[in-house]
Design a protein around this motif. Structure first.
Motif, PDB file in Angstrom:
ATOM      1  N   LYS A 281       0.541  -1.131  -0.063  1.00 13.83           N
ATOM      2  CA  LYS A 281       0.259   0.008  -0.331  1.00 13.83           C
ATOM      3  C   LYS A 281       1.170   1.175   0.150  1.00 13.83           C
ATOM      4  O   LYS A 281       1.870   1.307   0.453  1.00 13.83           O
ATOM      5  N   VAL A 282       0.298   1.803  -0.794  1.00 10.18           N
ATOM      6  CA  VAL A 282       1.571   3.598  -0.943  1.00 10.18           C
ATOM      7  C   VAL A 282       0.391   4.728  -0.993  1.00 10.18           C
ATOM      8  O   VAL A 282      -0.820   4.416  -1.006  1.00 10.18           O
ATOM      9  N   ARG A 283       0.824   5.752  -0.364  1.00 12.84           N
ATOM     10  CA  ARG A 283       0.236   7.649  -0.286  1.00 12.84           C
ATOM     11  C   ARG A 283       0.800   7.801  -1.536  1.00 12.84           C
ATOM     12  O   ARG A 283       2.650   8.330  -1.376  1.00 12.84           O
ATOM     13  N   CYS A 284      -0.165   8.827  -2.195  1.00 15.04           N
ATOM     14  CA  CYS A 284       0.898   9.215  -3.164  1.00 15.04           C
ATOM     15  C   CYS A 284       1.403  11.048  -2.455  1.00 15.04           C
ATOM     16  O   CYS A 284       0.457  11.799  -1.450  1.00 15.04           O
ATOM     17  N   MET A 285       2.800  11.367  -2.574  1.00 11.25           N
ATOM     18  CA  MET A 285       3.158  12.716  -1.558  1.00 11.25           C
ATOM     19  C   MET A 285       2.904  13.675  -2.406  1.00 11.25           C
ATOM     20  O   MET A 285       2.326  15.036  -2.191  1.00 11.25           O
ATOM     21  N   GLY A 286       2.562  13.515  -3.172  1.00  8.50           N
ATOM     22  CA  GLY A 286       1.153  14.877  -4.500  1.00  8.50           C
ATOM     23  C   GLY A 286      -0.116  15.210  -3.060  1.00  8.50           C
ATOM     24  O   GLY A 286      -0.380  16.109  -3.141  1.00  8.50           O
ATOM     25  N   CYS A 287      -0.637  14.435  -3.202  1.00 10.26           N
ATOM     26  CA  CYS A 287      -2.309  14.643  -3.064  1.00 10.26           C
ATOM     27  C   CYS A 287      -2.633  13.727  -1.965  1.00 10.26           C
ATOM     28  O   CYS A 287      -3.765  13.804  -1.376  1.00 10.26           O
ATOM     29  N   GLY A 288      -2.217  12.884  -1.543  1.00  9.15           N
ATOM     30  CA  GLY A 288      -2.239  11.312  -0.426  1.00  9.15           C
ATOM     31  C   GLY A 288      -3.129  10.847  -0.749  1.00  9.15           C
ATOM     32  O   GLY A 288      -3.593   9.893   0.158  1.00  9.15           O
ATOM     33  N   ALA A 289      -3.563  10.049  -2.215  1.00  9.09           N
ATOM     34  CA  ALA A 289      -4.101   9.331  -2.291  1.00  9.09           C
ATOM     35  C   ALA A 289      -4.177   8.343  -1.365  1.00  9.09           C
ATOM     36  O   ALA A 289      -2.826   7.786  -1.935  1.00  9.09           O
ATOM     37  N   VAL A 290      -4.654   6.860  -1.793  1.00 10.40           N
ATOM     38  CA  VAL A 290      -3.350   5.948  -1.163  1.00 10.40           C
ATOM     39  C   VAL A 290      -4.069   3.966  -2.275  1.00 10.40           C
ATOM     40  O   VAL A 290      -5.437   4.586  -2.710  1.00 10.40           O
ATOM     41  N   VAL A 291      -3.024   3.683  -2.614  1.00 15.50           N
ATOM     42  CA  VAL A 291      -3.193   2.906  -3.480  1.00 15.50           C
ATOM     43  C   VAL A 291      -2.471   1.805  -3.110  1.00 15.50           C
ATOM     44  O   VAL A 291      -1.816   1.955  -2.924  1.00 15.50           O
ATOM     45  N   MET A 292      -3.330  -0.256  -3.504  1.00 17.31           N
ATOM     46  CA  MET A 292      -2.868  -0.723  -3.385  1.00 17.31           C
ATOM     47  C   MET A 292      -2.255  -1.844  -4.212  1.00 17.31           C
ATOM     48  O   MET A 292      -3.604  -1.965  -5.290  1.00 17.31           O
ATOM     49  N   PHE A 293      -1.348  -2.204  -4.406  1.00 14.54           N
ATOM     50  CA  PHE A 293      -1.284  -3.077  -5.228  1.00 14.54           C
ATOM     51  C   PHE A 293      -0.900  -4.631  -4.391  1.00 14.54           C
ATOM     52  O   PHE A 293      -0.401  -4.511  -3.897  1.00 14.54           O
ATOM     53  N   SER A 294      -0.674  -5.631  -5.819  1.00 14.96           N
ATOM     54  CA  SER A 294      -0.502  -7.094  -5.412  1.00 14.96           C
ATOM     55  C   SER A 294       1.539  -7.027  -5.024  1.00 14.96           C
ATOM     56  O   SER A 294       2.233  -5.424  -5.978  1.00 14.96           O
ATOM     57  N   ARG A 295       1.945  -7.345  -4.895  1.00 15.07           N
ATOM     58  CA  ARG A 295       3.858  -7.291  -5.138  1.00 15.07           C
ATOM     59  C   ARG A 295       3.927  -7.405  -6.167  1.00 15.07           C
ATOM     60  O   ARG A 295       5.134  -6.560  -6.875  1.00 15.07           O
ATOM     61  N   TYR A 296       3.825  -7.940  -7.123  1.00 15.74           N
ATOM     62  CA  TYR A 296       4.242  -8.272  -8.315  1.00 15.74           C
ATOM     63  C   TYR A 296       3.910  -7.001  -9.193  1.00 15.74           C
ATOM     64  O   TYR A 296       4.668  -6.728  -9.868  1.00 15.74           O
ATOM     65  N   GLU A 297       2.587  -6.472  -9.351  1.00 16.73           N
ATOM     66  CA  GLU A 297       1.874  -5.275  -9.505  1.00 16.73           C
ATOM     67  C   GLU A 297       3.929  -4.286  -9.459  1.00 16.73           C
ATOM     68  O   GLU A 297       3.253  -3.126 -10.317  1.00 16.73           O
ATOM     69  N   PHE A 298       3.176  -3.975  -8.426  1.00 10.97           N
ATOM     70  CA  PHE A 298       4.629  -3.027  -7.281  1.00 10.97           C
ATOM     71  C   PHE A 298       5.607  -2.788  -7.944  1.00 10.97           C
ATOM     72  O   PHE A 298       6.162  -2.261  -8.173  1.00 10.97           O
ATOM     73  N   GLU A 299       5.904  -3.801  -8.144  1.00 11.79           N
ATOM     74  CA  GLU A 299       7.585  -4.587  -8.713  1.00 11.79           C
ATOM     75  C   GLU A 299       7.792  -4.525  -9.757  1.00 11.79           C
ATOM     76  O   GLU A 299       9.215  -3.873 -10.577  1.00 11.79           O
ATOM     77  N   ARG A 300       7.046  -4.636 -10.583  1.00 11.99           N
ATOM     78  CA  ARG A 300       6.605  -4.592 -11.971  1.00 11.99           C
ATOM     79  C   ARG A 300       6.426  -2.517 -12.402  1.00 11.99           C
ATOM     80  O   ARG A 300       7.131  -1.777 -13.285  1.00 11.99           O
TER      81      ARG A 300
END
Length: 66
Positions: free
Chosen positions: A35-54
């Motif tokens: 799970k990551v938070r955008c440093m611009g607007c603060g939106a939170v997005v969740m990725f699978s580990r595979y998708e995140f590393e890609r």
């Protein structure tokens, strides 16, 4: 590409988030999913580990000591 990333690290993704054209994200959860938070607007997005590393380009800053 598997990079070392941990909780609270700042990472750069390949594509910009549409909010403020920010590519920087803060890692707020690490597990089977990332799970990551955008440093611009603060939106939170969740990725699978595979998708995140890609989508990950590089780790900008790392939290020290852990």
């Amino acid at each position: 590409m598997v990079s070392e990333y941990r909780l609270n690290d700042i990472v750069e993704m390949k594509k910009e988030h549409p909010c403020h054209k920010s590519k920087q994200w803060q890692v707020i959860r690490v597990g089977a999913d990332i799970k990551v938070r955008c440093m611009g607007c603060g939106a939170v997005v969740m990725f699978s580990r595979y998708e995140f590393e890609r989508r990950l380009r590089k780790v900008i800053t790392q939290k020290e000591g852990e």
